[in-house]
Write a protein that holds these residues in place. Structure first.
Motif, PDB file in Angstrom:
ATOM      1  N   ILE A  76       0.764  -1.283  -0.025  1.00 46.51           N
ATOM      2  CA  ILE A  76       0.279  -0.028   0.041  1.00 46.51           C
ATOM      3  C   ILE A  76       1.116   0.770  -0.389  1.00 46.51           C
ATOM      4  O   ILE A  76       1.579   1.668   1.073  1.00 46.51           O
ATOM      5  N   LYS A  77       0.682   2.316  -1.115  1.00 48.23           N
ATOM      6  CA  LYS A  77       1.129   3.189  -0.892  1.00 48.23           C
ATOM      7  C   LYS A  77       0.989   4.552   0.532  1.00 48.23           C
ATOM      8  O   LYS A  77      -0.089   4.225   0.283  1.00 48.23           O
ATOM      9  N   THR A  78       2.207   5.370   0.492  1.00 48.64           N
ATOM     10  CA  THR A  78       1.721   5.929   1.425  1.00 48.64           C
ATOM     11  C   THR A  78       1.278   7.469   0.965  1.00 48.64           C
ATOM     12  O   THR A  78       0.943   7.624  -0.575  1.00 48.64           O
ATOM     13  N   ASN A  79       0.683   7.973   2.200  1.00 49.58           N
ATOM     14  CA  ASN A  79       0.155   9.419   1.761  1.00 49.58           C
ATOM     15  C   ASN A  79       0.962  10.480   0.375  1.00 49.58           C
ATOM     16  O   ASN A  79       0.566  10.447  -1.026  1.00 49.58           O
ATOM     17  N   ALA A  80       1.992  10.061   0.500  1.00 48.85           N
ATOM     18  CA  ALA A  80       3.669  11.125   0.014  1.00 48.85           C
ATOM     19  C   ALA A  80       3.538  10.397  -1.109  1.00 48.85           C
ATOM     20  O   ALA A  80       3.398  11.287  -2.556  1.00 48.85           O
ATOM     21  N   GLU A  81       3.855   9.451  -1.257  1.00 50.92           N
ATOM     22  CA  GLU A  81       3.784   8.644  -2.832  1.00 50.92           C
ATOM     23  C   GLU A  81       2.910   8.834  -3.474  1.00 50.92           C
ATOM     24  O   GLU A  81       3.116   8.741  -5.089  1.00 50.92           O
TER      25      GLU A  81
END
Length: 87
Positions: A76-81
């Protein structure tokens, strides 16, 4: 107290042996994934987890790297990504 120490030493021994193996048994995969035997069997029946059968198909074998990759297959990608992807 002594019995608890012996139990913990046995657990440590299992984990040390597991870290040095490349081919895993069903029990090893249960320890590595923290999943039950019945759940691993269900995953193999549905062909949702990579595995090998021994000659004659009496028992299952697993490649440690394949299991580690399988465990990490849904990142799962981070919000920053996600924000970077939108730009």
């Amino acid at each position: 107290m002594e019995q608890q120490i012996l139990s913990e030493l046995k657990e440590i021994k299992k984990l040390i042996l597991l870290s040095s193996k490349n081919v895993l048994t069903l029990e090893d995969v249960c320890i590595l994934t923290n999943l039950s035997k019945s759940h691993i069997y269900k995953l193999t029946c549905k062909k949702e987890i990579p595995y090998w059968k021994s000659n004659g198909g009496k028992f299952l074998l697993f490649d440690k790297k394949e299991i580690e990759n399988w465990l990490l297959h849904t990142r799962i990608k981070t919000n920053a990504e996600l924000e970077t992807d939108e730009e």
